[in-house]
Design a protein around this motif. Sequence first.
Motif, mmCIF file in Angstrom:
data_model
loop_
_atom_site.group_PDB
_atom_site.id
_atom_site.type_symbol
_atom_site.label_atom_id
_atom_site.label_comp_id
_atom_site.label_asym_id
_atom_site.label_seq_id
_atom_site.Cartn_x
_atom_site.Cartn_y
_atom_site.Cartn_z
ATOM 1 N N CYS A 164 0.832 -1.191 0.000
ATOM 2 C CA CYS A 164 0.000 0.000 0.000
ATOM 3 C C CYS A 164 0.874 1.251 0.000
ATOM 4 O O CYS A 164 2.047 1.210 0.393
ATOM 5 C CB CYS A 164 -0.943 0.011 1.210
ATOM 6 S SG CYS A 164 -0.133 -0.268 2.795
ATOM 7 N N PHE A 186 -3.427 3.756 -2.337
ATOM 8 C CA PHE A 186 -3.335 2.636 -3.271
ATOM 9 C C PHE A 186 -3.081 1.384 -2.439
ATOM 10 O O PHE A 186 -2.065 1.287 -1.736
ATOM 11 C CB PHE A 186 -2.200 2.848 -4.265
ATOM 12 C CG PHE A 186 -2.359 4.073 -5.122
ATOM 13 C CD1 PHE A 186 -2.971 3.993 -6.365
ATOM 14 C CD2 PHE A 186 -1.916 5.313 -4.679
ATOM 15 C CE1 PHE A 186 -3.122 5.118 -7.157
ATOM 16 C CE2 PHE A 186 -2.064 6.446 -5.466
ATOM 17 C CZ PHE A 186 -2.667 6.352 -6.702
ATOM 18 N N ARG A 188 -3.046 -2.892 -2.407
ATOM 19 C CA ARG A 188 -3.004 -4.099 -3.235
ATOM 20 C C ARG A 188 -4.196 -5.013 -2.934
ATOM 21 O O ARG A 188 -4.549 -5.256 -1.770
ATOM 22 C CB ARG A 188 -1.709 -4.869 -2.975
ATOM 23 C CG ARG A 188 -1.495 -6.051 -3.935
ATOM 24 C CD ARG A 188 -0.356 -6.954 -3.455
ATOM 25 N NE ARG A 188 0.898 -6.242 -3.378
ATOM 26 C CZ ARG A 188 1.751 -6.122 -4.398
ATOM 27 N NH1 ARG A 188 1.461 -6.679 -5.557
ATOM 28 N NH2 ARG A 188 2.883 -5.473 -4.246
ATOM 29 N N GLN A 189 -4.825 -5.500 -3.976
ATOM 30 C CA GLN A 189 -5.879 -6.481 -3.817
ATOM 31 C C GLN A 189 -5.289 -7.806 -3.339
ATOM 32 O O GLN A 189 -4.155 -8.147 -3.689
ATOM 33 C CB GLN A 189 -6.618 -6.696 -5.136
ATOM 34 C CG GLN A 189 -7.324 -5.471 -5.681
ATOM 35 C CD GLN A 189 -7.966 -5.733 -7.022
ATOM 36 O OE1 GLN A 189 -8.065 -6.879 -7.476
ATOM 37 N NE2 GLN A 189 -8.414 -4.670 -7.681
ATOM 38 N N SER A 192 -3.060 -10.566 -5.651
ATOM 39 C CA SER A 192 -3.117 -9.919 -6.954
ATOM 40 C C SER A 192 -2.003 -8.898 -7.068
ATOM 41 O O SER A 192 -1.455 -8.432 -6.060
ATOM 42 C CB SER A 192 -4.475 -9.225 -7.146
ATOM 43 O OG SER A 192 -4.486 -8.443 -8.324
ATOM 44 N N LEU A 194 -2.776 -6.174 -8.687
ATOM 45 C CA LEU A 194 -3.574 -4.975 -8.904
ATOM 46 C C LEU A 194 -3.779 -4.212 -7.602
ATOM 47 O O LEU A 194 -3.857 -4.808 -6.517
ATOM 48 C CB LEU A 194 -4.930 -5.348 -9.507
ATOM 49 C CG LEU A 194 -4.904 -6.063 -10.861
ATOM 50 C CD1 LEU A 194 -6.325 -6.424 -11.294
ATOM 51 C CD2 LEU A 194 -4.221 -5.205 -11.916
ATOM 52 N N PHE A 195 -3.897 -2.886 -7.721
ATOM 53 C CA PHE A 195 -4.105 -2.020 -6.568
ATOM 54 C C PHE A 195 -5.436 -1.289 -6.709
ATOM 55 O O PHE A 195 -5.807 -0.847 -7.805
ATOM 56 C CB PHE A 195 -2.976 -0.991 -6.461
ATOM 57 C CG PHE A 195 -1.679 -1.539 -5.946
ATOM 58 C CD1 PHE A 195 -1.246 -1.237 -4.663
ATOM 59 C CD2 PHE A 195 -0.895 -2.368 -6.738
ATOM 60 C CE1 PHE A 195 -0.055 -1.735 -4.185
ATOM 61 C CE2 PHE A 195 0.305 -2.875 -6.268
ATOM 62 C CZ PHE A 195 0.728 -2.558 -4.983
ATOM 63 N N ASN A 196 -6.145 -1.172 -5.595
ATOM 64 C CA ASN A 196 -7.339 -0.332 -5.542
ATOM 65 C C ASN A 196 -6.932 1.079 -5.113
ATOM 66 O O ASN A 196 -6.103 1.243 -4.207
ATOM 67 C CB ASN A 196 -8.360 -0.883 -4.549
ATOM 68 C CG ASN A 196 -8.970 -2.184 -5.010
ATOM 69 O OD1 ASN A 196 -9.176 -2.386 -6.209
ATOM 70 N ND2 ASN A 196 -9.267 -3.077 -4.068
ATOM 71 N N ARG A 197 -7.516 2.066 -5.727
ATOM 72 C CA ARG A 197 -7.270 3.462 -5.349
ATOM 73 C C ARG A 197 -8.524 4.040 -4.701
ATOM 74 O O ARG A 197 -9.632 3.825 -5.191
ATOM 75 C CB ARG A 197 -6.901 4.300 -6.574
ATOM 76 C CG ARG A 197 -6.626 5.775 -6.258
ATOM 77 C CD ARG A 197 -6.172 6.520 -7.495
ATOM 78 N NE ARG A 197 -7.217 6.552 -8.513
ATOM 79 C CZ ARG A 197 -7.063 7.120 -9.706
ATOM 80 N NH1 ARG A 197 -5.901 7.686 -10.034
ATOM 81 N NH2 ARG A 197 -8.061 7.109 -10.583
ATOM 82 N N PHE A 198 -8.349 4.730 -3.587
ATOM 83 C CA PHE A 198 -9.476 5.432 -2.976
ATOM 84 C C PHE A 198 -8.991 6.718 -2.328
ATOM 85 O O PHE A 198 -7.789 6.913 -2.108
ATOM 86 C CB PHE A 198 -10.228 4.540 -1.979
ATOM 87 C CG PHE A 198 -9.435 4.113 -0.775
ATOM 88 C CD1 PHE A 198 -9.467 4.851 0.397
ATOM 89 C CD2 PHE A 198 -8.674 2.949 -0.800
ATOM 90 C CE1 PHE A 198 -8.742 4.450 1.510
ATOM 91 C CE2 PHE A 198 -7.954 2.539 0.308
ATOM 92 C CZ PHE A 198 -7.995 3.296 1.472
#
Length: 251
Positions: A164, A186, A188-189, A192, A194-198
Motif C-alpha cells: 500500500c 493505493f 493491493r488487492q 493480486s 492490482l491495486f485499488n485506489r481510494f
Amino acid sequence: MSISYQGFAYVYDKFMDNIPYAEWSRYIVYLFKQYSITTGDLVELGCGTGNLTLLMADAGYQIIGIDNSSEMLSVAAGKTGSRTDITLLCQNMCTLDLGTSFDGFYCVCDSLNYLLKPAEILSTFCGIKKYLKKNGIFIFDLKTPYFYKYVLGDQVFCDHQEDCSYTWENCYFEEDRINQYDMTFFVRQPKSELFNRFYETHHQKAYDLPEISDMLIQSGLEYIAAYDAFTTNPPSPTSERIYIIARNGDK
C-alpha cells in the motif's frame, strides 16, 4: 464533525506505525495517578484501532473505547478479542449515551480537533460532565494553531510500502483555522498485482487554549492545567501539541 476513517481504517496501522503509543499510555497513566486514579473505569474517546486502548487496559483499567467509525472499531475488535476489560462502542462523542458514570475520560491523538464547530466541543464536554464521577478526571490533547500553520502548512507527505501507499496533501486555511488533508491511497488487492485506489478528505480545526478552557467552564467542568505534550511544563508559543486536564468538581 469531520467524517473520515472509512477505507483508511484498514491501512491505518501500517501508515501510523511511528506513533509512540507506549509512551503516550505511560504519560496518560502518570497524569491519572497524579489525581489518585490508579485503577477504575475509564472511557477513551476516539479509540480508533484500539492500540492505546489495549495498553491502558494492560495498565490495570477497565476501558470503554468509543469511536464514530465502525470501520476503525472493526479493526479494534480484531485486536481486543474476548477481553473482558475492554468494551467497544460506536457513538458520536458529541452525543454520548453511556448510562453510568466513570472515574475518568481521555481523548488523545487530536481526536477533538476533528470537531469543527465550538458547539460540538461544548456538547462533548457537557456529555463528559454528565458521565464523569465527582472528582473524576478528563485528559485530552489538541494540536495547536502553531502546529497547523508552521509545521504542517501546505506540505505534502508520501509513504510507500509493499502492499500500500499514500499521498497526503495539507492545506491550512488560517482565517477559519481549518486544516484540510486530501489523501489518496493505493492498496493491493488480495493475491493480486492490482491495486485499488481510494480517496479520503479529513478536516481538523485549531483551537486556542483560552476558548477551550472557557468551554470547559461552560460545561461545568473545572479546568485544572495545560501542559506541553508529554511533559509537565506549561505550553509555549511553539508547542505543537498540548495536553489539558479537567475535573468534575461537583460538591
